[in-house]
Enzyme design. Sequence first.
Site, PDB file in Angstrom:
ATOM      1  N   ASP A 231       0.868  -1.180   0.000  1.00 20.73           N
ATOM      2  CA  ASP A 231       0.000   0.000   0.000  1.00 20.73           C
ATOM      3  C   ASP A 231       0.903   1.227   0.000  1.00 20.73           C
ATOM      4  O   ASP A 231       1.598   1.497   0.980  1.00 20.73           O
ATOM      5  CB  ASP A 231      -0.900  -0.025   1.240  1.00 20.73           C
ATOM      6  CG  ASP A 231      -1.835   1.170   1.322  1.00 20.73           C
ATOM      7  OD1 ASP A 231      -1.682   2.128   0.537  1.00 20.73           O
ATOM      8  OD2 ASP A 231      -2.737   1.159   2.198  1.00 20.73           O
TER       9      ASP A 231
ATOM     10  N   SER B 181      -4.333  14.542 -12.927  1.00 23.83           N
ATOM     11  CA  SER B 181      -5.616  14.272 -13.579  1.00 23.83           C
ATOM     12  C   SER B 181      -6.205  15.555 -14.116  1.00 23.83           C
ATOM     13  O   SER B 181      -5.948  16.648 -13.582  1.00 23.83           O
ATOM     14  CB  SER B 181      -6.598  13.646 -12.584  1.00 23.83           C
ATOM     15  OG  SER B 181      -7.908  13.591 -13.117  1.00 23.83           O
TER      16      SER B 181
ATOM     17  N   TYR C  62     -10.959  14.304  -4.308  1.00 21.48           N
ATOM     18  CA  TYR C  62     -10.067  13.796  -5.349  1.00 21.48           C
ATOM     19  C   TYR C  62      -9.485  14.944  -6.170  1.00 21.48           C
ATOM     20  O   TYR C  62      -8.273  15.026  -6.378  1.00 21.48           O
ATOM     21  CB  TYR C  62     -10.828  12.830  -6.258  1.00 21.48           C
ATOM     22  CG  TYR C  62      -9.999  12.279  -7.395  1.00 21.48           C
ATOM     23  CD1 TYR C  62      -9.005  11.337  -7.159  1.00 21.48           C
ATOM     24  CD2 TYR C  62     -10.216  12.690  -8.709  1.00 21.48           C
ATOM     25  CE1 TYR C  62      -8.239  10.824  -8.198  1.00 21.48           C
ATOM     26  CE2 TYR C  62      -9.462  12.181  -9.751  1.00 21.48           C
ATOM     27  CZ  TYR C  62      -8.484  11.244  -9.493  1.00 21.48           C
ATOM     28  OH  TYR C  62      -7.728  10.753 -10.530  1.00 21.48           O
TER      29      TYR C  62
ATOM     30  N   LYS D  76      -5.522  16.108  -6.530  1.00 22.36           N
ATOM     31  CA  LYS D  76      -4.822  16.161  -7.809  1.00 22.36           C
ATOM     32  C   LYS D  76      -4.298  17.570  -8.089  1.00 22.36           C
ATOM     33  O   LYS D  76      -3.208  17.732  -8.664  1.00 22.36           O
ATOM     34  CB  LYS D  76      -5.748  15.691  -8.934  1.00 22.36           C
ATOM     35  CG  LYS D  76      -6.026  14.190  -8.897  1.00 22.36           C
ATOM     36  CD  LYS D  76      -4.741  13.398  -9.046  1.00 22.36           C
ATOM     37  CE  LYS D  76      -4.952  11.909  -9.044  1.00 22.36           C
ATOM     38  NZ  LYS D  76      -3.695  11.141  -9.197  1.00 22.36           N
TER      39      LYS D  76
END
Length: 269
Positions: free
Chosen positions: A75, A154, A166, A170
């Site tokens: 991980d 992204s 998210y 990014k």
Amino acid sequence: MTDTEHDREQRGTAGRFAGRRFVVTGGSRGLGEHVVRLLLSQGAQVATCARKPEPLETLHNSLDTPADLFVRTLDVSVPELLDRFVEDAVSALGGLDGVVACAGGAQGRGITEASAEDWAATWRMNVGHVAQLVSTSSPHLRETGGGSIVVVASVSGWKPGPQAQYGSAKAAQIHMVSSLARELAPDGIRVNAVSPGSMLIPGKRWDRMRREDPSAFDRFRSEFPGGELVRPEEVADVIAFLLSDQSRGVTGINLPVDKGQNAPTPEGY
């Protein structure tokens, strides 16, 4: 570019990474797998990691030269595991010439549903993982006279879309790249970001939509001026360029590979 033209271009660059050693996080499937296979096909030795062992074993067993690939299950959001992977990879490969931070992901839904842990986990996976990877790998890159670090960000990092945890993570990656590029430049290390648009990857979200809800998929395709989603191999080609000597004058940039995509999701923002 047709498949034939793409194959011809790849043959033309065969061997450009001969003798080079790379670490790629998240390289067992999707974009990461395309990056790993492309680097190997052009003469590199690669170390990669992923959460689950089965895809790594499948990748490793599919290669003509499996000795050129070092794999480990871990991980990447756990700093000590990521550190150990990088150190062992450098030892196994005999040095380090470049790094690709491809592992990423998100946890939680909208702002009223996402917990504090969802936000923290998303940032650990994206921002924390990149910071730790750069911290651990940069001394090894310095030892070999410099190198290239590519962070896979992204389109969501600069075009608003759900979920905010998210997109903001990014966006933080993109800012980190511009800062780290300046910090590491005296050591001969270049740092750049690539921001893929929505990629059509077998078995993933957009491929499932294409098969299960064709009308919704067609509506989403209208977000792309050319009507086609991004292919992972198109992004992998750009990453390879940023790792290569052909981009030796490029650092501190965020390079979109999104085919001019508008909204990053079907929700329209």
